[in-house]
Design a protein around this motif. Structure first.
Motif, PDB file in Angstrom:
ATOM      1  N   PRO A  33      45.266 -30.752  34.596  1.00  0.00           N
ATOM      2  CA  PRO A  33      45.085 -30.511  36.026  1.00  0.00           C
ATOM      3  C   PRO A  33      46.026 -31.335  36.894  1.00  0.00           C
ATOM      4  O   PRO A  33      46.612 -30.814  37.851  1.00  0.00           O
ATOM      5  N   VAL A  34      46.173 -32.613  36.542  1.00  0.00           N
ATOM      6  CA  VAL A  34      47.019 -33.475  37.362  1.00  0.00           C
ATOM      7  C   VAL A  34      48.466 -32.991  37.314  1.00  0.00           C
ATOM      8  O   VAL A  34      49.166 -32.916  38.332  1.00  0.00           O
ATOM      9  N   GLN A  35      48.879 -32.618  36.115  1.00  0.00           N
ATOM     10  CA  GLN A  35      50.241 -32.119  35.915  1.00  0.00           C
ATOM     11  C   GLN A  35      50.457 -30.829  36.705  1.00  0.00           C
ATOM     12  O   GLN A  35      51.488 -30.644  37.363  1.00  0.00           O
ATOM     13  N   LEU A  36      49.463 -29.928  36.671  1.00  0.00           N
ATOM     14  CA  LEU A  36      49.577 -28.677  37.413  1.00  0.00           C
ATOM     15  C   LEU A  36      49.679 -28.944  38.908  1.00  0.00           C
ATOM     16  O   LEU A  36      50.417 -28.277  39.625  1.00  0.00           O
ATOM     17  N   ILE A  90      37.893 -35.349  35.285  1.00  0.00           N
ATOM     18  CA  ILE A  90      37.449 -35.173  33.910  1.00  0.00           C
ATOM     19  C   ILE A  90      38.346 -34.295  33.050  1.00  0.00           C
ATOM     20  O   ILE A  90      38.318 -34.399  31.836  1.00  0.00           O
ATOM     21  N   GLY A  91      39.138 -33.435  33.677  1.00  0.00           N
ATOM     22  CA  GLY A  91      39.795 -32.389  32.905  1.00  0.00           C
ATOM     23  C   GLY A  91      40.927 -32.883  32.027  1.00  0.00           C
ATOM     24  O   GLY A  91      41.825 -33.571  32.493  1.00  0.00           O
ATOM     25  N   ASP A  92      40.881 -32.552  30.740  1.00  0.00           N
ATOM     26  CA  ASP A  92      42.015 -32.830  29.861  1.00  0.00           C
ATOM     27  C   ASP A  92      43.064 -31.734  30.004  1.00  0.00           C
ATOM     28  O   ASP A  92      44.250 -31.993  30.096  1.00  0.00           O
ATOM     29  N   ARG A  93      42.576 -30.513  29.965  1.00  0.00           N
ATOM     30  CA  ARG A  93      43.473 -29.379  30.076  1.00  0.00           C
ATOM     31  C   ARG A  93      42.787 -28.307  30.896  1.00  0.00           C
ATOM     32  O   ARG A  93      41.563 -28.259  30.975  1.00  0.00           O
ATOM     33  N   ALA A  94      43.557 -27.435  31.496  1.00  0.00           N
ATOM     34  CA  ALA A  94      42.960 -26.404  32.335  1.00  0.00           C
ATOM     35  C   ALA A  94      43.761 -25.124  32.247  1.00  0.00           C
ATOM     36  O   ALA A  94      44.955 -25.143  31.928  1.00  0.00           O
ATOM     37  N   ILE A  95      43.109 -24.009  32.499  1.00  0.00           N
ATOM     38  CA  ILE A  95      43.837 -22.772  32.763  1.00  0.00           C
ATOM     39  C   ILE A  95      43.433 -22.318  34.152  1.00  0.00           C
ATOM     40  O   ILE A  95      42.327 -22.595  34.623  1.00  0.00           O
ATOM     41  N   LEU A  96      44.351 -21.641  34.809  1.00  0.00           N
ATOM     42  CA  LEU A  96      44.068 -21.124  36.146  1.00  0.00           C
ATOM     43  C   LEU A  96      44.101 -19.608  36.066  1.00  0.00           C
ATOM     44  O   LEU A  96      45.117 -19.019  35.685  1.00  0.00           O
ATOM     45  N   LEU A  97      42.988 -18.994  36.387  1.00  0.00           N
ATOM     46  CA  LEU A  97      42.911 -17.538  36.317  1.00  0.00           C
ATOM     47  C   LEU A  97      43.386 -16.936  37.631  1.00  0.00           C
ATOM     48  O   LEU A  97      43.057 -17.412  38.706  1.00  0.00           O
TER      49      LEU A  97
END
Ligand code: ATP
Ligand code: MG
Lengths: 378, 253
Positions: free
Chosen positions: B227-230, B209-216
């Motif tokens: 997410p896929v790119q990361l 589902i994720g369009d964009r994400a940040i990782l803390l």
């Protein structure tokens, strides 16, 4: 999204062509708009003579409330066996609407809850009480065994946690116990001084105050304050742990909740209550003496009267009671906490029950002590 | 449309009782996207979420929702901001004394003028959307953990808010229910343009589902992107370890 754009025209127009009723919806079907046209739309559907068509061509967006309206209209038409169509809904809303499974909407399982008739509920109440008696007896026994176990193995007491309990139930109660005891002594001395002065025996108010405070009111008031502030706290704390399944966690770890949670608290109650009681006695008597000084008696006279009238037995009689009161208040608090059912309301119930039961038992115990002391001429 | 910023977090520092959990975090959430907050357990996902919705007074920084600062907002501004989003808490936070349907109907009762039957029907529709149609009359204590979660999602959606904050919506759900919830989130985002901010570490659902994400990590943002790119091009070792599900040991080596 939910804001109502004021001044907008009514979101519903009702037309009829031939036997067909057309409900033309328009604009943003959010909750405010739907609230405005709900009863009119359903009314039109209820009185329609033929098929019902909902024209959504001018609907800009449709929120949950809009779908609820469409579903309610569909249900209505189905009930009245009339054909029903929704027209012109934008594709994304259309797919949402089609995703609603109306046939399943009415199907709700009713959860199985125990329900009793009048006779059965009396029986159930008796059975519940009996089970509670059993639980309570077991609890008393287990606490007793736990306390004895601590006597043999004092290291099993988690001292740091226990000390916090003592501080909360004891040290922090000092101001309120002082206030209540002092006022108690004052009120009693004041009320007694007036009638006794008529007989010229107002110096004997000191005897009266000293005796009542040490034998009865000191222990009683302390116990009641403790029931209100510490017993209830124990019940709420343990009750919340029960609701959060912390008590269950203890059980599965092989620890007995009674020994782990109740025994240290009962011990704290037993240790703290006599100390608070003696403190309460001293302050209560001081309150009485203060009133007598205001009424013009010199302190030396009062002290002389006090030392002549107050016996060690009186203080001891009060002190012995207070051990039992402490055990009862703390024990009842823990027991009610452990009996907590499910949900936040249950914690409130057990807190209430802890205070009510504790005060009841304190008074009962006090009456028992009065009889026993009388028989023993103590 | 997807370029417009709906939430802007500016140099946000937050924590508990003086202990900073997040320091100087800045990022944007765009209109209509599904934004994922990733991070290990205890990395501060819930903390960030709760600060974004103004539940705690942040130490410093601001959270702009459609240009208005949520941090420290009071009175009418706060009310207006609150109406724009729905929240699902990590534990569900359903009211134990009400049935699932009553839980969902509560915000409708308090915030709209809909008649009773409309509220009841709408509550049932929302519950059906999360697959709980037939359990409307159950009390939360009579349902499972996953059902409580889904009912909480339904309650968060009750007022059709433009933004939904979900704290671990799919943790504790079985794969099928979880996939259905993902499907629902995607449909809501696609059809209604609802913006989602989701704290999660369920990677399968995040990719779906994720369009964009940040990782803390360590109180800051270790990486930002889809997410896929990361996963495919991790910018650093921690990100790679996180997405490849490598244990801490492998990361240190
Ligand atoms: N109420 C609180 N008081 C003090 N510290 C807290 C509190 N809540 C959380 N913390 C601390 O904040 C840190 C981040 O917690 P948070 O709940 O935000 O983590 P999370 O990323 O949501 O973890 P999870 O994936 O397990 O939900 C943790 O180190 C925790 O110890
Ligand atoms: Mg969390």
């Amino acid at each position: 999204m939910a804001t109502d754009s004021a001044g907008q025209s009514a979101p519903l127009r009702v037309e009829s062509s031939g036997s067909e009723t057309i409900l033309a919806l328009s604009g943003t079907l959010d909750d405010a708009a739907v609230a405005r046209c709900w009863s009119r739309a359903l009314g039109a559907a209820r009185t329609s003579q033929g098929p019902v068509r909902v024209d959504c061509a001018r609907v800009d967006s449709c929120g949950g409330a809009g779908f609820a309206l469409l579903v309610a209209l569909a249900e209505m038409a189905e009930e009245r066996k009339q054909s029903f169509v929704v027209d012109g809904l934008a594709p994304q809303f259309r797919s949402m609407y089609d995703g609603i499974d109306r046939s399943k909407l009415g199907q709700t399982e009713t959860p199985q809850r125990e329900k009793y008739g009048p006779v059965a509920s009396v029986g159930q109440a008796v059975a519940d009480r009996a089970a509670e008696w059993r639980e309570e007896t077991e609890f008393v026994g287990e606490v007793g065994v736990g306390l004895a176990g601590l006597g043999r193995e004092p290291r099993r007491l988690r001292l740091r946690e226990w000390w916090v309990m003592v501080e909360k139930a004891g040290t922090n109660a000092l101001p309120i116990v002082a206030l209540i005891s002092f006022l108690m002594g004052m009120i009693m001395a004041f009320q007694a001084a007036m009638p006794m002065r008529q007989f010229g025996v107002d110096l004997f108010v000191v005897n009266l105050v000293a005796l009542t405070i040490t034998r009865e009111l000191g222990p009683l008031m302390t116990a009641i304050v403790l029931a209100g502030r510490s017993g209830s706290a124990f019940a709420a704390e343990i009750g919340t742990m029960k609701v959060n399944e912390e008590v269950a966690a203890l059980t599965t770890m092989g620890l007995s909740p009674v020994r782990f949670l109740a025994v240290p608290r009962v011990l704290a109650g037993i240790v703290v209550t006599p100390v608070l009681t003696v403190y309460s006695m001293a302050i209560g008597v001081a309150g009485g003496l203060a009133v007598m000084m205001l009424l013009g008696f010199p302190l030396a006279t009062l002290m002389h009267q006090l030392s002549g009238s107050l016996r060690v037995d009186d203080v001891l009689a009060g002190l012995i009671k207070s051990f039992f009161f402490g055990a009862v208040v703390a024990g009842v608090g823990c027991l009610r906490g452990l009996q907590t059912g499910a949900g936040a309301a249950a914690v409130g119930d057990s807190t209430t029950r802890s205070v009510v039961t504790a005060i009841f038992l304190i008074v009962l115990l006090d009456a028992v002590f009065a009889v026993v002391y009388y028989q023993l001429k103590f | 449309m997807k370029e417009e910023k709906i939430i802007e977090v500016r140099r946000l520092s937050a924590g508990y009782a003086g202990r900073a959990i997040l320091s100087d975090v800045s990022f944007d959430v765009r209109q209509g996207e599904i934004f994922i907050i990733l991070g290990g357990s205890g990395s501060g996902k819930s903390t960030l979420l709760k600060n974004m919705i103004g539940l705690y007074p942040a130490m410093s920084g601001e959270v702009l929702i459609r240009g208005e600062n949520m941090i420290g907002a009071v009175g009418a501004v706060r009310e207006r901001l609150l109406r724009q989003f729905g929240v699902m808490y990590q534990g569900g936070a359903l009211f134990g004394s009400m049935t699932l349907a009553e839980n969902v109907a509560l915000p409708l009762e308090e915030c709209t003028r809909l008649p009773r039957e409309a509220r009841a029907l709408l509550a049932r529709l929302k519950l059906q959307q999360v697959g709980l149609g037939q359990f409307a009359d159950y009390l939360p204590s009579e349902t499972s953990g996953g059902m409580v979660k889904r009912a909480a999602v339904a309650r968060a959606m009750a007022l059709d808010p433009g933004i939904l904050f979900l704290d671990e919506p799919s943790a504790g759900l079985d794969p099928i229910t979880s996939a259905e919830l993902d499907e629902l989130i995607r449909a809501l985002s696609r059809d209604y343009g609802i913006t989602f901010v989701i704290a999660s570490h369920e990677l399968a659902s995040v990719y779906a589902i994720g369009d964009r994400a940040i990782l803390l990590e360590n109180g800051g943002i270790a990486a930002e992107g889809s997410p896929v790119q990361l996963r495919d091009n991790p910018p650093n070792n921690y990100v790679r370890a996180f997405f490849r599900r490598e244990p801490e040991r492998a990361r240190a080596a």
